[in-house]
Motif scaffolding. Structure first.
Motif, short mmCIF file in Angstrom:
data_model
loop_
_atom_site.label_atom_id
_atom_site.label_comp_id
_atom_site.label_asym_id
_atom_site.label_seq_id
_atom_site.Cartn_x
_atom_site.Cartn_y
_atom_site.Cartn_z
N LEU A 4 7.21 7.67 1.65
CA LEU A 4 8.09 7.39 2.79
C LEU A 4 8.06 5.90 3.13
O LEU A 4 9.12 5.28 3.35
CB LEU A 4 7.63 8.21 3.99
CG LEU A 4 8.40 8.01 5.30
CD1 LEU A 4 9.80 8.56 5.17
CD2 LEU A 4 7.67 8.71 6.45
N MET A 5 6.88 5.30 3.17
CA MET A 5 6.77 3.90 3.52
C MET A 5 7.31 3.01 2.39
O MET A 5 7.88 1.95 2.65
CB MET A 5 5.32 3.54 3.83
CG MET A 5 4.75 4.27 5.03
SD MET A 5 5.85 4.21 6.48
CE MET A 5 5.97 2.45 6.75
N PHE A 6 7.14 3.44 1.15
CA PHE A 6 7.71 2.70 0.03
C PHE A 6 9.23 2.67 0.14
O PHE A 6 9.87 1.61 -0.02
CB PHE A 6 7.28 3.33 -1.29
CG PHE A 6 8.01 2.82 -2.48
CD1 PHE A 6 8.86 3.64 -3.20
CD2 PHE A 6 7.86 1.50 -2.89
CE1 PHE A 6 9.56 3.16 -4.30
CE2 PHE A 6 8.54 1.01 -4.00
CZ PHE A 6 9.40 1.85 -4.70
N LEU A 7 9.85 3.82 0.40
CA LEU A 7 11.30 3.86 0.56
C LEU A 7 11.76 3.04 1.76
O LEU A 7 12.83 2.43 1.73
CB LEU A 7 11.77 5.30 0.71
CG LEU A 7 11.81 6.16 -0.55
CD1 LEU A 7 12.40 7.53 -0.25
CD2 LEU A 7 12.62 5.50 -1.66
N ALA A 8 10.96 3.03 2.81
CA ALA A 8 11.32 2.24 3.99
C ALA A 8 11.45 0.77 3.62
O ALA A 8 12.38 0.08 4.07
CB ALA A 8 10.28 2.43 5.09
N GLY A 9 10.53 0.26 2.81
CA GLY A 9 10.63 -1.13 2.37
C GLY A 9 11.75 -1.35 1.38
O GLY A 9 12.43 -2.37 1.40
N LEU A 10 11.98 -0.35 0.52
CA LEU A 10 12.99 -0.49 -0.53
C LEU A 10 14.40 -0.44 0.03
O LEU A 10 15.31 -1.10 -0.48
CB LEU A 10 12.79 0.63 -1.55
CG LEU A 10 13.48 0.49 -2.91
CD1 LEU A 10 12.98 -0.74 -3.63
CD2 LEU A 10 13.25 1.74 -3.74
N GLU A 11 14.61 0.34 1.08
CA GLU A 11 15.96 0.56 1.60
C GLU A 11 16.38 -0.45 2.66
O GLU A 11 17.54 -0.44 3.09
CB GLU A 11 16.07 1.98 2.16
CG GLU A 11 15.97 3.06 1.10
CD GLU A 11 15.96 4.47 1.66
OE1 GLU A 11 16.11 5.41 0.88
OE2 GLU A 11 15.80 4.60 2.90
N ILE A 12 15.47 -1.30 3.10
CA ILE A 12 15.85 -2.32 4.08
C ILE A 12 16.89 -3.25 3.46
O ILE A 12 16.74 -3.70 2.32
CB ILE A 12 14.61 -3.12 4.52
CG1 ILE A 12 13.77 -2.26 5.47
CG2 ILE A 12 15.00 -4.43 5.19
CD1 ILE A 12 12.46 -2.91 5.88
N ASP A 13 17.94 -3.52 4.19
CA ASP A 13 19.03 -4.35 3.69
C ASP A 13 18.68 -5.82 3.93
O ASP A 13 19.01 -6.40 4.96
CB ASP A 13 20.35 -3.99 4.41
CG ASP A 13 21.56 -4.59 3.71
OD1 ASP A 13 22.66 -4.09 3.92
OD2 ASP A 13 21.40 -5.59 2.98
#
Length: 821
Positions: free
Chosen positions: A71-80
């Motif tokens: 979840l935290m990995f995706l949070a960093g990856l999906e930030i524009d």
């Protein structure tokens, strides 16, 4: 043999958990509640403090920890990050305010009302400060993605979540009680080293890996996962929690993985369908509802956490809105997007409970806070988003980017799903064709309002295309006559395929529909009628008139028919005269996939086609009629009358009339090429010979900075073009061209490298950049491109350019080559 059901069996636990992952979100969506609310509730109900179907020591808990990191990995990856840079001022203002205000509210309340120590108070306040853009799909559907309040919220999320996780890192490291000077020095030094290693090592590894393996390959997917969990596992060496490492690895990979790439979709799918739901269920397992009845202090805590989160985010949105000059609707939308507490909040409370900083009461309060904010956030977003949409404050969608290929004219939101579904099915994925949903607005006094409404409607098409992992370029155009405007847009955009709803054309300009089809001789035209869910079609009937196989563009049209049959899974039945079908087999070959598996029905004469189609067509069938344009070789005078008869006799007829293309775009565009003085647009400062940089993207950055100057928007656009749609002029030369974000006057920039530039595993020794002006028409830009491409056409010319060591020789060579062309 004794038969029994062991509820402690891992297989039983796994079946229960997966059943909850499948069924609970479906149930909660019926009540318009977010999935996260349902899955946490499921964990509470199924957990040891309720029904006991899933025990706290089951395998779900380890999977939950894995899911938290994901979840935290995706949070960093999906930030524009691109949008954060573009909206830097607004993002910094809102991000700072929406972090500081909740921190003040949270710390004050925790110290004064709840009697917490400083560590717990800071961690609780950081949970108030962080937020997740849970209602973002709502603004996508409303066409408000580029509204300034939305871009501000997105950019602010980057700052406030990063700061909140930094607070978590500090509090977690200080849990041991050592707060000496040495502790702070060690913490910041280790943190700085870890961040530096992450942001230097991960992008370098990523560039190296993806030069050798495709983003869409399985190794590409596994590489990203390995990076995420490896750096999460190494985080404790720097005194950080693993979730900080997972978040930083996502940020480090952010700019390497395209937002709409298949890899990003796969990462999101795996996380959202398995890891993250199991994490949410594992959080629910930790909740003990019975503690709510223990004492009044518990209720004080719960009330404070819910009201504190609402009040802090509301005050932050109001203050930021006032400072930024936002309207009431924009401020309300800012609040609705930022009030939702999920990812970082859950991460902080789980870490706090595990470290003994928080009690079980705080965990229960956090769950209640999440349920409350996630239930109200989407409602607030929808209300103020609709109000803002009516005000028309959103910015127009950008049309910059790769050339458009597939155009889908629509007039209402109801037409989007069937036509876009058809477009996805018939497009050639290997050609990388974009879908180009289009709305033509008639000239009138309220044209501006209608154009804004058109952009909002097209937002639905954008969302659908993104979900299908397909490029999309929505467009709106103002025109006196709808069909004339449509054809002008198709010509300007170099459209290869038009998918047209028959009712769309008949409602607007029925007399000119045949004219449109005739004029669109460069495009393949699909006229769709009464389309439902194409994937449910049992059979696909394909009617082929005599001599159609001799028609120009037949092969391209047949490929589209083949893809449609393959993608829908419908069994093909080909109908035509025997001579026509035999000729098709000779031309296409016996290995043709569609012909080899299709049934055939022979007509004695094409004039009997209507009767045969009427007798063969069933309720679950799809009919495709291949039709030539008026006066062409395969044109049948009775074809439009036959279509009308079928429509009248078959009320539920699903029909596609397919007109093959007659002319290629390349032939048409080559007719007119503007005269260009390349000595003016190739001055010495815009030519870099024998570069030593071998990375193609870095070489492009250097070329832009030295040949044109610092321009982040232009650099970003050119890099995107280089990654997504480079134009290879020969085996040695690659071109990037744009006129959407170009300079005030046309120019060309050129770089050479004897060792070559590495571009995703392919090597170019010449890098050419053509910059047009935003004001020039597509025809002017394409004409300029054709002349520039003509200069470097052929391997001999390209090799000579690479070996040239001085500008004067190069200038003479290119001028001579142009004059000779």
């Amino acid at each position: 043999m004794r038969m029994h059901l062991d509820i402690h069996d891992p297989v039983f636990t796994f079946a229960v958990a997966l059943s909850a992952v499948l069924l609970v979100p479906m149930l909660f969506r019926r009540f318009r509640l977010p999935d996260i609310v349902g899955l946490i509730t499921a964990g509470i109900v199924l957990g040891p403090h309720a029904t006991g179907l899933i025990h706290s020591d089951s395998f779900v808990q380890p999977f939950g920890q894995v899911g938290l990191l994901y979840l935290m990995f995706l949070a960093g990856l999906e930030i524009d990050m691109h949008r954060f840079r573009r909206e830097k001022r607004n993002s910094l203002v809102f991000g700072g305010i929406t972090f500081l205000v909740p921190m003040v509210v949270g710390v004050s309340g925790a110290l004064l009302m709840l009697g917490m120590d400083w560590a717990a108070a800071l961690l609780l306040a950081s949970m108030f400060a962080s937020h997740t853009l849970l209602p973002y799909p709502i603004v996508q559907k409303l066409g408000l993605v580029k509204a300034r309040s939305v871009t501000t919220a997105v950019g602010g999320t980057v700052l406030t979540d990063t700061l909140a996780l930094l607070v978590l890192a500090v509090v977690a490291e200080s849990a041991g009680g050592d707060l000496s000077t040495g502790f702070w020095v060690r913490l910041w030094v280790l943190l700085a080293v870890y961040v530096a290693v992450a942001f230097l090592t991960i992008p370098a590894l990523g560039r190296w890996f993806f030069r050798r393996f495709s983003y869409e390959s399985m190794p590409g997917f596994l590489f990203v996962i390995v990076i995420a969990y490896s750096f999460a596992a190494l985080a404790p060496l720097a005194g950080l929690e693993p979730i900080i490492g997972a978040f930083l690895s996502g940020l480090a990979l952010n700019l390497l993985i395209p937002e709409r790439s298949r890899l990003m979709i796969r990462l999101g799918f795996v996380g959202e369908s398995f890891f993250i739901p199991l994490f949410l269920i594992s959080v629910g397992l930790m909740v003990n509802v019975s503690t709510l009845l223990d004492s009044g202090r518990v209720w004080v805590l719960l009330v404070f956490m819910v009201t504190g989160a609402y009040m802090a985010k509301y005050l932050a949105a109001r203050l930021a809105g006032r400072l930024l000059g936002f309207s009431s609707s924009e401020t309300g939308l800012l609040f609705g997007l930022s009030v939702n507490q999920t990812a970082a909040t859950l991460a902080a409370v789980v870490v706090g409970v595990n470290l003994g900083i928080f009690s079980e009461d705080v965990l229960n309060g956090t769950i209640l806070m999440i349920l409350a904010t996630c239930a109200m956030g989407p409602i607030i977003t929808d209300r103020h988003g609709r109000a803002l949409a009516m005000e028309g404050r959103e910015e127009p969608l950008s049309s910059s980017g790769a050339p458009e290929r597939v155009m889908i004219p629509v007039s209402s939101a109801d037409q989007i799903e069937p036509l876009m579904s058809l477009a996805v099915l018939v497009r050639n994925p290997e050609a990388g064709q974009d879908l180009y949903p289009t709305m033509i607005v008639g000239s009138s006094d309220d044209s501006e309002e209608m154009l804004a409404e058109a952009e909002r409607i097209l937002a639905g098409a954008v969302v659908m295309a993104v979900e299908a992992d397909v490029g999309v370029r929505p467009v709106t155009r103002l025109a006196g006559a709808t069909l004339e405007g449509l054809m002008a847009a198709a010509r300007d955009s170099r459209i290869s395929t038009i998918i047209l709803d028959e009712d769309y054309a008949m409602e607007r300009d029925p007399a000119n529909l045949p004219v449109l089809v005739a004029d669109a001789d460069r495009q393949m035209v699909l006229r769709a009628m009464n389309l439902g869910s194409l994937n449910t079609a049992a059979r696909m009937l394909v009617a082929v008139p005599p001599l159609m196989e001799k028609q120009s563009g037949f092969a391209q049209a047949w490929e589209a028919v083949s893809r449609l049959a393959l993608q829908t899974g419908a069994h093909p039945l080909i109908i035509g005269e025997e001579a026509t079908l035999l000729s098709m087999r000779r031309l296409l070959g016996r290995s043709d996939g569609l012909l080899s598996r299709a049934d055939t029905a022979y007509l004695e004469d094409w004039h009997g086609a209507a009767d045969m189609l009427f007798s063969l067509y069933g309720m679950d069938d799809l009919l495709v009629i291949m039709a030539a344009r008026t006066g062409r070789l395969a044109w049948q005078p009775s074809q439009e009358r036959m279509i009308g008869q079928l429509e009248r006799k078959l009320k539920a007829l699903q029909l596609i009339v397919l007109h093959p293309p007659e002319m290629k775009w390349e032939t048409a565009e080559a007719e007119s090429r503007p005269a260009v003085d390349f000595r003016e647009i190739f001055p010495p400062g815009r030519v870099l010979l024998h570069m030593t940089e071998t990375d193609g993207e870095e070489a492009l950055r250097i070329l832009i900075k030295k040949g044109y100057g610092q321009d982040e928007a232009l650099e970003e656009e050119c890099l995107r073009q280089l990654r997504e749609s480079p134009l290879w002029l020969s085996g040695d030369c690659v071109m990037v061209h744009t006129h959407e974000a170009g300079p005030p006057a046309p120019m060309a920039l050129l770089a050479t490298a004897r060792n070559g530039f590495d571009l995703n595993g392919r090597t170019a020794r010449i890098l050419l950049l053509l910059l047009g002006t935003p004001g020039e028409t597509p025809e002017e830009h394409l004409g300029r491109l054709a002349v520039v491409a003509g200069m470097l056409h052929g391997k001999e010319t390209a090799s000579a350019v690479v070996e040239t060591s001085d500008y004067d020789t190069l200038s003479r060579m290119l001028s001579d080559n142009t004059d000779g062309g």
